[in-house]
Motif scaffolding. Structure first.
Motif, PDB file in Angstrom:
ATOM      1  N   ASP A 114      25.203  54.413 -50.478  1.00 34.65           N
ATOM      2  CA  ASP A 114      23.890  54.120 -49.902  1.00 34.65           C
ATOM      3  C   ASP A 114      23.064  53.167 -50.754  1.00 34.65           C
ATOM      4  O   ASP A 114      22.051  52.666 -50.275  1.00 34.65           O
ATOM      5  N   GLU A 115      23.473  52.946 -51.996  1.00 33.59           N
ATOM      6  CA  GLU A 115      22.800  51.916 -52.797  1.00 33.59           C
ATOM      7  C   GLU A 115      23.494  50.566 -52.640  1.00 33.59           C
ATOM      8  O   GLU A 115      22.944  49.534 -52.983  1.00 33.59           O
ATOM      9  N   LEU A 117      25.463  49.704 -49.518  1.00 29.77           N
ATOM     10  CA  LEU A 117      25.338  49.292 -48.130  1.00 29.77           C
ATOM     11  C   LEU A 117      24.155  49.989 -47.479  1.00 29.77           C
ATOM     12  O   LEU A 117      23.831  51.109 -47.832  1.00 29.77           O
ATOM     13  N   LEU A 118      23.538  49.327 -46.517  1.00 32.03           N
ATOM     14  CA  LEU A 118      22.466  49.948 -45.744  1.00 32.03           C
ATOM     15  C   LEU A 118      22.629  49.488 -44.310  1.00 32.03           C
ATOM     16  O   LEU A 118      22.717  48.283 -44.035  1.00 32.03           O
ATOM     17  N   GLY A 119      22.698  50.438 -43.370  1.00 35.71           N
ATOM     18  CA  GLY A 119      22.879  50.059 -41.977  1.00 35.71           C
ATOM     19  C   GLY A 119      24.167  49.289 -41.748  1.00 35.71           C
ATOM     20  O   GLY A 119      24.308  48.551 -40.778  1.00 35.71           O
ATOM     21  N   GLU A 121      25.462  46.931 -43.740  1.00 37.79           N
ATOM     22  CA  GLU A 121      25.511  45.629 -44.419  1.00 37.79           C
ATOM     23  C   GLU A 121      25.266  45.803 -45.908  1.00 37.79           C
ATOM     24  O   GLU A 121      24.598  46.742 -46.319  1.00 37.79           O
ATOM     25  N   ALA A 122      25.780  44.874 -46.715  1.00 37.73           N
ATOM     26  CA  ALA A 122      25.555  44.953 -48.161  1.00 37.73           C
ATOM     27  C   ALA A 122      24.092  44.667 -48.461  1.00 37.73           C
ATOM     28  O   ALA A 122      23.540  43.676 -47.984  1.00 37.73           O
ATOM     29  N   GLN A 123      23.461  45.569 -49.259  1.00 38.64           N
ATOM     30  CA  GLN A 123      22.069  45.347 -49.621  1.00 38.64           C
ATOM     31  C   GLN A 123      21.950  44.761 -51.019  1.00 38.64           C
ATOM     32  O   GLN A 123      20.908  44.267 -51.407  1.00 38.64           O
ATOM     33  N   GLU A 124      23.014  44.851 -51.806  1.00 40.00           N
ATOM     34  CA  GLU A 124      22.965  44.380 -53.177  1.00 40.00           C
ATOM     35  C   GLU A 124      24.325  43.834 -53.556  1.00 40.00           C
ATOM     36  O   GLU A 124      25.337  44.513 -53.403  1.00 40.00           O
ATOM     37  N   THR A 125      24.342  42.595 -54.011  1.00 38.60           N
ATOM     38  CA  THR A 125      25.639  41.989 -54.314  1.00 38.60           C
ATOM     39  C   THR A 125      25.952  42.003 -55.804  1.00 38.60           C
ATOM     40  O   THR A 125      27.003  41.528 -56.231  1.00 38.60           O
ATOM     41  N   SER A 126      25.036  42.525 -56.601  1.00 36.78           N
ATOM     42  CA  SER A 126      25.281  42.607 -58.033  1.00 36.78           C
ATOM     43  C   SER A 126      25.733  44.013 -58.395  1.00 36.78           C
ATOM     44  O   SER A 126      25.018  44.986 -58.139  1.00 36.78           O
TER      45      SER A 126
ATOM     46  N   GLY B 127      17.179  53.077 -41.655  1.00 35.85           N
ATOM     47  CA  GLY B 127      18.032  51.939 -41.329  1.00 35.85           C
ATOM     48  C   GLY B 127      19.428  52.317 -40.908  1.00 35.85           C
ATOM     49  O   GLY B 127      20.166  51.522 -40.344  1.00 35.85           O
ATOM     50  N   LEU B 159      17.051  45.016 -44.305  1.00 40.44           N
ATOM     51  CA  LEU B 159      18.144  45.606 -43.512  1.00 40.44           C
ATOM     52  C   LEU B 159      17.625  46.670 -42.561  1.00 40.44           C
ATOM     53  O   LEU B 159      18.153  46.865 -41.473  1.00 40.44           O
ATOM     54  N   THR B 193      20.201  40.082 -47.865  1.00 45.32           N
ATOM     55  CA  THR B 193      19.681  40.853 -46.732  1.00 45.32           C
ATOM     56  C   THR B 193      18.768  40.010 -45.858  1.00 45.32           C
ATOM     57  O   THR B 193      18.715  40.204 -44.641  1.00 45.32           O
ATOM     58  N   GLU B 234      26.807  38.332 -63.452  1.00 45.30           N
ATOM     59  CA  GLU B 234      26.280  39.369 -62.582  1.00 45.30           C
ATOM     60  C   GLU B 234      26.850  39.285 -61.172  1.00 45.30           C
ATOM     61  O   GLU B 234      27.047  40.286 -60.508  1.00 45.30           O
ATOM     62  N   HIS B 235      27.121  38.051 -60.693  1.00 42.94           N
ATOM     63  CA  HIS B 235      27.550  37.905 -59.306  1.00 42.94           C
ATOM     64  C   HIS B 235      28.956  37.368 -59.167  1.00 42.94           C
ATOM     65  O   HIS B 235      29.384  37.037 -58.076  1.00 42.94           O
TER      66      HIS B 235
END
Lengths: 159, 646
Positions: A114-115, A117-119, A121-126, B127, B159, B193, B234-235
């Protein structure tokens, strides 16, 4: 993403995250049927398949299958990367993760998901940011104090 | 009352169960304990109990009695409680239940909580599973959070907004102001997002799409920075900077560039750059290439770029990774109509994929192969496809057979080749051929007048080998009935059978339990027709008298002299000593079209030779499609005036 399932080679569900509204009965039926379909596939086969009217992306890591149902316009190859990223997060959090970790700490596996993905989709890519958020939320839970400000005061000795 | 056992303890205990029954017993015992704990409104251990319930739910046991408890946990001030409460809500509740609406107020409060992790829980839950009513009530709060400077919350709000828009599309407008500066963010989470949110809005509304087209330069810039920037730990994923963001930007560019020349031109360079510079050794690079190809093919790109894209797909087809081959075939299938020539260049690689081990790859290769067949390559392609038909799994045979018939009909280089191809399909996959192919094939054969002798001879030979494949048997029977005289008269190249041999074969079909009733109908009809062509009439009379109650199958040919309509014709019962023979001649109908709305009729004259003066009865079966669905109508005519048959 419509849903994500984690299950063992014996077909036991270890995690189920649903991003579409379905009744418990419908979820059970879908899980059961899809798990059987994937377990019947041979190792040399593709990670993608069409099942009912869904696109399925799955990959096996040790004794666990990670399986996602994605939308028509979703990129299957990047979905494999999403699955891989989730596995890396679990690995970093639990330190060389194995199925038992997910069984005994299933709620944490959900919190991590849940940290990330949200709904659907990815919410954080780091990777770092996801782990940091979990770490801090865990601290909050540990001390079970109302606000994060209070923890900071407690830990850093601020007035 | 002792404290309820801990979650991990319960998990450990349940896993020691050796049978399903033992496990069920443990679960029931624990559920009973949990239920009484709930009844006592125990606040301290509610969280632990719900967590245990969630574990048992995952094993497949009912947990609905814990739904309200999740709400109580959500309303608690303790973070632990909220965490488990929200998790429980997402697992046990769904929007169809009324209980779920009770969450709305709690979520509203938590969206405004002083701790971002609590706000995060609320945003995540909303969401993930918010119903339309909840979304309507809380959209304002989400919109507020979309404008916050806290990137942790902003990315989640974006999101969450996507979910709100999916549930209540009319609310999309209210998020428009908040999107103003989304792309100026440095934070990748917010960027990613935001791009998802913009994509959702553009896909749903042409006005939004037009409005956001101006973002193309900014998106191009962001993408360029990602590609050109140095290593960012980081990415980084295998040497590529934030592939997730790259893919989403490419997808948004696709939507913005579609049917717009200016936008397409503005993104041309960056697409070419990504297409040529992305590292292809790992899946992540190929994921980006894949998205790039999809974008190039969908926007108004110049032809050079399109060829570049198709060549990338061609290279994908040669990749060792079957997943890459799979997406290549899928994409090629999408573009084969619009970029036919470019895809043709990769034909041989595609045909090789017919031999792949993976079922999905085989299927796509088959569909693509059929799409690539044309007048120039028909012979070579058909060889490969027939070989495939021979060896493929049963699930493919029906589709492959249909495909072969269609391709043969369109591009057959000669009638003989066409008949040979049909024969090959009927003999190798005869039982998988679709029902409607039989009348179609009969039509085809009828129209190839010069091939009648050749066809009937080949079909007869096939029958000698195998009578199990019904479509083959039916077509063969029909041909023998029509062209039996050619079969026995020495018009064929090979040694011709004698009349009795042919009748043996047809009679054999009547008695075989491999034959379906329809097949029996075909063979009886053939035997009857041969009464006008063969000399062994007595034998035929005997056969007909035994099988008199079988339905006959008669077919329509576009022969201007006489035409036959397809209908089942029942012979009346007859005493064994008397032969029952009719001869029918149906003249051309007055028209091929029945006028709509009762504005007219079609008439057709049927001439009946009824030497035994048996009572005439007729059964008519009409099949037609109405609004795409098949309809069947049966009618019987029993009141022919006696003068017509006496």
């Amino acid at each position: 993403m419509q849903f994500m399932l984690l299950f063992s080679r014996q077909g036991k569900l270890r995690l189920q995250k649903w991003y579409v509204p379905l009744s418990d009965k419908e979820r059970k039926k879908i899980s059961r049927d899809l798990v059987q379909t994937i377990l019947a596939r041979k190792p040399k086969m593709c990670s993608f398949l069409e099942w009912r009217d869904l696109k399925i992306v799955y990959k096996r890591y040790a004794s666990l299958y990670f399986c996602c149902a994605v939308e028509d316009q979703d990129n299957e190859l990047i979905t494999l990367e999403i699955i891989h990223r989730y596995v890396e997060l679990l690995d970093k959090y639990f330190g060389s993760v194995c199925e038992l970790d997910i069984i005994f700490n299933f709620e944490k596996a959900y919190f991590i998901l849940d940290e990330f993905l949200l709904g659907g989709e990815a919410q954080e890519t780091s990777k770092k940011n996801v782990l940091k958020a979990i770490e801090q939320a865990d601290l909050l839970q540990e001390f079970n104090i109302g606000t994060f400000k209070e923890i900071k005061i407690f830990l850093l000795g601020e007035i | 009352m002792p404290a309820p056992i801990r979650l991990r303890e319960l998990i450990r205990t349940i896993r020691t169960a050796r049978t399903q029954a033992e496990e069920r017993e443990m679960i029931q015992k624990e559920c009973a304990a949990i239920r009484s704990s709930f009844r006592e409104e125990d606040n301290t251990y509610r969280c632990r109990n719900v967590a245990k319930l969630l574990y048992m739910h995952m094993l497949g046991y009912p947990a609905h009695f814990g739904q309200l408890e999740c709400l109580k946990l959500i309303a608690s001030q303790k973070f632990t409680d909220k965490r488990i409460g929200y998790l429980g809500a997402m697992l046990l509740l769904d929007e169809r239940q009324d209980v779920h609406l009770l969450m709305t107020n709690c979520i509203k409060n938590d969206l405004n909580h002083s701790t971002q992790y609590v706000q995060g829980l609320a945003l995540c839950t909303l969401g993930c599973m918010g119903s339309s009513e909840m979304c309507r009530d809380l959209a304002g709060e989400v919109e507020k959070l979309l404008k916050t400077s806290n990137s942790y919350l902003r990315k989640k709000a974006a999101l969450c907004a996507v979910h709100v828009i999916r549930k209540v599309p009319e609310l999309m407008e209210m998020f428009l102001p908040a999107t103003k500066n989304l792309l100026s963010e440095k934070n990748h989470g917010v960027l990613h997002t935001s791009v998802v949110l913009l994509t959702e809005m553009c896909e749903r509304s042409p006005d939004m799409l037009a409005h956001f087209r101006k973002l193309v330069p900014q998106l191009v810039r962001i993408l360029k920075n990602l590609i050109m920037s140095g290593y960012s730990p980081e990415h980084d994923v295998s040497g590529i900077s934030d592939p997730f963001l790259q893919v989403r930007i490419l997808r948004l560019l696709r939507i913005l560039g579609r049917s717009d020349d200016d936008s397409s031109e503005a993104m041309n360079d960056i697409l070419a750059q990504v297409a040529t510079n992305t590292e292809t050794s790992k899946n992540v690079g190929n994921a980006i290439l894949y998205e790039t190809v999809l974008t190039i093919m969908d926007i108004k790109s110049e032809s050079g770029l399109r060829v570049l894209a198709i060549n990338i797909l061609g290279r994908f087809l040669l990749n060792n990774d079957k997943n890459i081959r799979y997406v290549a075939l899928t994409s090629l299938l999408k573009t084969v109509q619009t970029d036919h020539n470019a895809v043709q260049r990769h034909r041989s690689t595609i045909v090789d994929c017919l031999k792949d081990l993976d079922v999905s790859i085989k299927r796509r290769a088959m569909e693509l192969s059929f799409a690539l067949v044309n007048g120039n390559n028909i012979r070579g392609m058909m060889k490969e496809l027939l070989y495939f038909l021979d060896s493929c799994d049963p699930e493919f045979k029906a589709d492959c057979a249909s495909g072969v018939f269609l391709a043969a009909e369109k591009y057959a280089p000669s009638k003989r080749w066409h008949i040979d191809t049909i024969m090959r399909v009927l003999t190798t996959a005869g039982s998988y051929v679709r029902d409607d192919s039989v009348p179609n094939l009969i039509q085809l054969i009828t129209n190839s007048v010069e091939m009648h002798a050749y066809t009937v001879q080949r079909l007869y030979k096939a029958l000698l080998d195998d009578i199990s494949q019904q479509p083959l048997v039916q077509v063969a029977s029909w041909c023998i009935g029509e062209y039996g005289d050619l079969l026995v008269s020495g018009q064929c190249e090979e040694e011709e059978p004698i009349q009795d041999e042919v009748l043996d074969v047809l009679e054999g079909l009547l008695v075989s339990n491999l034959s379906t009733p329809v097949t029996r109908g075909y063979s009886l009809t053939a035997i009857m027709k041969l009464s006008t062509r063969f000399t062994s009439v007595n034998r035929i009379k005997k056969v007909v008298s035994i099988y008199g109650s079988t339905s006959l199958i008669l077919y329509c040919c576009n022969d201007p002299i006489s035409s036959w309509i397809s209908f089942n014709f029942h012979l009346t019962e007859c005493p064994l000593s008397v032969c029952q023979t009719f001869q029918l001649q149906l003249l051309s109908p007055s028209s091929n079209v029945v006028p709509a709305l009762n504005q007219g009729t079609v008439t057709q004259v049927i001439r009946v030779l009824n030497p035994q003066k048996q009572q005439l009865r007729m059964r008519i079966k009409l099949t037609y499609t109405l609004k795409g669905s098949p309809v069947q109508d049966l009618a019987e005519v029993n009141n022919f005036p006696p003068q017509s048959w006496q």
